[in-house]
Design a protein around this motif. Structure first.
Motif, PDB file in Angstrom:
ATOM      1  N   GLN A  12     -13.908  19.654   9.310  1.00 14.54           N
ATOM      2  CA  GLN A  12     -13.014  19.111   8.299  1.00 14.54           C
ATOM      3  C   GLN A  12     -13.139  17.589   8.286  1.00 14.54           C
ATOM      4  O   GLN A  12     -13.220  16.960   9.329  1.00 14.54           O
ATOM      5  N   VAL A  13     -13.153  17.025   7.097  1.00 12.96           N
ATOM      6  CA  VAL A  13     -13.353  15.593   6.933  1.00 12.96           C
ATOM      7  C   VAL A  13     -12.027  14.858   6.923  1.00 12.96           C
ATOM      8  O   VAL A  13     -11.084  15.264   6.235  1.00 12.96           O
ATOM      9  N   HIS A  14     -11.959  13.790   7.704  1.00 10.12           N
ATOM     10  CA  HIS A  14     -10.761  12.943   7.722  1.00 10.12           C
ATOM     11  C   HIS A  14     -11.176  11.479   7.687  1.00 10.12           C
ATOM     12  O   HIS A  14     -12.150  11.092   8.343  1.00 10.12           O
ATOM     13  N   LEU A  15     -10.433  10.679   6.933  1.00 12.34           N
ATOM     14  CA  LEU A  15     -10.573   9.237   6.922  1.00 12.34           C
ATOM     15  C   LEU A  15      -9.192   8.667   7.216  1.00 12.34           C
ATOM     16  O   LEU A  15      -8.228   8.988   6.500  1.00 12.34           O
ATOM     17  N   VAL A  16      -9.086   7.834   8.245  1.00 14.32           N
ATOM     18  CA  VAL A  16      -7.793   7.295   8.652  1.00 14.32           C
ATOM     19  C   VAL A  16      -7.873   5.777   8.714  1.00 14.32           C
ATOM     20  O   VAL A  16      -8.607   5.216   9.536  1.00 14.32           O
ATOM     21  N   GLU A  17      -7.089   5.140   7.847  1.00 14.11           N
ATOM     22  CA  GLU A  17      -7.055   3.683   7.795  1.00 14.11           C
ATOM     23  C   GLU A  17      -5.984   3.117   8.727  1.00 14.11           C
ATOM     24  O   GLU A  17      -4.981   3.777   8.999  1.00 14.11           O
ATOM     25  N   SER A  18      -6.203   1.884   9.151  1.00 18.64           N
ATOM     26  CA  SER A  18      -5.210   1.153   9.929  1.00 18.64           C
ATOM     27  C   SER A  18      -5.464  -0.338   9.747  1.00 18.64           C
ATOM     28  O   SER A  18      -6.492  -0.739   9.191  1.00 18.64           O
ATOM     29  N   GLY A  19      -4.504  -1.149  10.205  1.00 12.83           N
ATOM     30  CA  GLY A  19      -4.695  -2.589  10.177  1.00 12.83           C
ATOM     31  C   GLY A  19      -3.908  -3.333   9.117  1.00 12.83           C
ATOM     32  O   GLY A  19      -3.937  -4.571   9.082  1.00 12.83           O
ATOM     33  N   GLY A  20      -3.229  -2.609   8.253  1.00 10.78           N
ATOM     34  CA  GLY A  20      -2.427  -3.273   7.232  1.00 10.78           C
ATOM     35  C   GLY A  20      -1.205  -3.947   7.835  1.00 10.78           C
ATOM     36  O   GLY A  20      -0.912  -3.800   9.025  1.00 10.78           O
ATOM     37  N   GLY A  21      -0.481  -4.695   7.001  1.00 11.07           N
ATOM     38  CA  GLY A  21       0.729  -5.351   7.473  1.00 11.07           C
ATOM     39  C   GLY A  21       1.257  -6.328   6.450  1.00 11.07           C
ATOM     40  O   GLY A  21       0.739  -6.411   5.330  1.00 11.07           O
ATOM     41  N   SER A  22       2.283  -7.063   6.855  1.00 10.13           N
ATOM     42  CA  SER A  22       2.897  -8.084   6.008  1.00 10.13           C
ATOM     43  C   SER A  22       2.510  -9.455   6.539  1.00 10.13           C
ATOM     44  O   SER A  22       2.773  -9.751   7.711  1.00 10.13           O
ATOM     45  N   VAL A  23       1.876 -10.260   5.681  1.00  6.78           N
ATOM     46  CA  VAL A  23       1.391 -11.571   6.098  1.00  6.78           C
ATOM     47  C   VAL A  23       1.744 -12.625   5.053  1.00  6.78           C
ATOM     48  O   VAL A  23       2.221 -12.298   3.966  1.00  6.78           O
ATOM     49  N   ARG A  52      -7.749  -7.522   9.250  1.00  6.74           N
ATOM     50  CA  ARG A  52      -8.921  -6.662   9.287  1.00  6.74           C
ATOM     51  C   ARG A  52      -8.472  -5.209   9.243  1.00  6.74           C
ATOM     52  O   ARG A  52      -7.746  -4.753  10.115  1.00  6.74           O
ATOM     53  N   LEU A  53      -8.912  -4.524   8.215  1.00  5.49           N
ATOM     54  CA  LEU A  53      -8.628  -3.107   8.065  1.00  5.49           C
ATOM     55  C   LEU A  53      -9.745  -2.289   8.708  1.00  5.49           C
ATOM     56  O   LEU A  53     -10.912  -2.685   8.678  1.00  5.49           O
ATOM     57  N   SER A  54      -9.361  -1.147   9.262  1.00  6.36           N
ATOM     58  CA  SER A  54     -10.327  -0.215   9.839  1.00  6.36           C
ATOM     59  C   SER A  54     -10.145   1.155   9.207  1.00  6.36           C
ATOM     60  O   SER A  54      -9.042   1.516   8.793  1.00  6.36           O
ATOM     61  N   CYS A  55     -11.225   1.909   9.158  1.00  6.57           N
ATOM     62  CA  CYS A  55     -11.190   3.281   8.638  1.00  6.57           C
ATOM     63  C   CYS A  55     -12.078   4.126   9.534  1.00  6.57           C
ATOM     64  O   CYS A  55     -13.299   3.947   9.547  1.00  6.57           O
ATOM     65  N   VAL A  56     -11.457   5.024  10.283  1.00  4.62           N
ATOM     66  CA  VAL A  56     -12.210   5.893  11.196  1.00  4.62           C
ATOM     67  C   VAL A  56     -12.518   7.215  10.497  1.00  4.62           C
ATOM     68  O   VAL A  56     -11.610   7.852   9.958  1.00  4.62           O
ATOM     69  N   LEU A  57     -13.782   7.589  10.498  1.00  7.39           N
ATOM     70  CA  LEU A  57     -14.219   8.842   9.881  1.00  7.39           C
ATOM     71  C   LEU A  57     -14.397   9.929  10.935  1.00  7.39           C
ATOM     72  O   LEU A  57     -14.883   9.674  12.026  1.00  7.39           O
ATOM     73  N   LEU A 113     -15.457   2.101   9.431  1.00  8.80           N
ATOM     74  CA  LEU A 113     -15.644   1.147   8.342  1.00  8.80           C
ATOM     75  C   LEU A 113     -14.596   0.049   8.497  1.00  8.80           C
ATOM     76  O   LEU A 113     -13.464   0.330   8.905  1.00  8.80           O
ATOM     77  N   TYR A 114     -14.978  -1.178   8.154  1.00 14.67           N
ATOM     78  CA  TYR A 114     -14.051  -2.314   8.266  1.00 14.67           C
ATOM     79  C   TYR A 114     -13.970  -3.085   6.953  1.00 14.67           C
ATOM     80  O   TYR A 114     -14.893  -3.072   6.147  1.00 14.67           O
ATOM     81  N   LEU A 115     -12.851  -3.791   6.789  1.00  8.08           N
ATOM     82  CA  LEU A 115     -12.716  -4.759   5.710  1.00  8.08           C
ATOM     83  C   LEU A 115     -12.018  -5.985   6.287  1.00  8.08           C
ATOM     84  O   LEU A 115     -10.831  -5.922   6.623  1.00  8.08           O
ATOM     85  N   GLN A 116     -12.771  -7.064   6.445  1.00  8.40           N
ATOM     86  CA  GLN A 116     -12.203  -8.333   6.883  1.00  8.40           C
ATOM     87  C   GLN A 116     -11.698  -9.072   5.653  1.00  8.40           C
ATOM     88  O   GLN A 116     -12.479  -9.339   4.730  1.00  8.40           O
ATOM     89  N   MET A 117     -10.422  -9.396   5.654  1.00 11.22           N
ATOM     90  CA  MET A 117      -9.805 -10.042   4.498  1.00 11.22           C
ATOM     91  C   MET A 117      -9.294 -11.420   4.918  1.00 11.22           C
ATOM     92  O   MET A 117      -8.402 -11.511   5.766  1.00 11.22           O
ATOM     93  N   ASN A 118      -9.884 -12.454   4.355  1.00  5.46           N
ATOM     94  CA  ASN A 118      -9.499 -13.831   4.648  1.00  5.46           C
ATOM     95  C   ASN A 118      -8.877 -14.481   3.418  1.00  5.46           C
ATOM     96  O   ASN A 118      -9.100 -14.033   2.290  1.00  5.46           O
ATOM     97  N   GLY A 119      -8.123 -15.542   3.637  1.00  5.70           N
ATOM     98  CA  GLY A 119      -7.535 -16.251   2.510  1.00  5.70           C
ATOM     99  C   GLY A 119      -6.718 -15.351   1.608  1.00  5.70           C
ATOM    100  O   GLY A 119      -6.819 -15.432   0.381  1.00  5.70           O
ATOM    101  N   LEU A 120      -5.882 -14.509   2.205  1.00  5.50           N
ATOM    102  CA  LEU A 120      -5.133 -13.527   1.411  1.00  5.50           C
ATOM    103  C   LEU A 120      -4.195 -14.205   0.426  1.00  5.50           C
ATOM    104  O   LEU A 120      -3.623 -15.273   0.703  1.00  5.50           O
ATOM    105  N   LYS A 121      -4.058 -13.567  -0.746  1.00  4.00           N
ATOM    106  CA  LYS A 121      -3.209 -14.066  -1.822  1.00  4.00           C
ATOM    107  C   LYS A 121      -2.166 -13.015  -2.158  1.00  4.00           C
ATOM    108  O   LYS A 121      -2.384 -11.818  -1.908  1.00  4.00           O
ATOM    109  N   PRO A 122      -1.037 -13.412  -2.751  1.00  5.43           N
ATOM    110  CA  PRO A 122      -0.021 -12.415  -3.140  1.00  5.43           C
ATOM    111  C   PRO A 122      -0.597 -11.309  -4.034  1.00  5.43           C
ATOM    112  O   PRO A 122      -0.165 -10.160  -3.920  1.00  5.43           O
TER     113      PRO A 122
END
Length: 127
Positions: A1-12, A19-24, A78-87
């Motif tokens: 069974q396929v699962h994708l689980v994200e983590s790393g979000g928050g309030s900034v 940096r968001l992560s996604c484990v497959l 999988l990762y997503l590095q997010m810099n200079g975040l905007k509203p």
């Protein structure tokens, strides 16, 4: 069974980084075409970045130079590095997987090309 689980979000604050992560699980990431999408309240799901099996990347114009997608085949993650975040980056971020051929240019932004999705992780950016 396929699962994708994200983590790393928050309030900034604006200008911060996350940096968001996604484990497959259920299939290997190495041959897959992967992407990050986001969806803000009342708006359509928007393709943010993608990465092919060969490591080639694509980005939405709104995040070019600020966001960087990468993957670790050994960790099946999988990762997503997010810099200079905007509203305007505030949204739920989802990872998505495609086990067909690679996508080119703006094709990656079409959510119908992806079969498997994670539940998402919330990113909130305040000014």
């Amino acid at each position: 069974q396929v699962h994708l689980v994200e983590s790393g979000g928050g309030s900034v604050q604006a200008g911060d980084s996350l940096r968001l992560s996604c484990v497959l699980s259920g299939f290997p990431i190495s041959p897959a075409y992967m992407a990050w999408f986001r969806q803000a309240p009342g708006e359509e799901r928007e393709g943010v970045a993608s990465i092919g099996s060969d490591g080639a990347t694509n980005y939405a114009d709104s995040v070019k130079g600020r966001f960087f997608i990468s993957k670790d085949n050994g960790k099946n993650t999988l990762y997503l590095q997010m810099n200079g975040l905007k509203p305007e980056d505030t949204a739920i971020y989802h990872c998505a997987a495609r086990r067909g051929s690679a996508l080119y240019g703006a094709e990656f932004r079409n959510p119908t090309y992806y079969l498997n999705w994670g539940q998402g992780t919330q990113v909130t950016v305040s000014s």
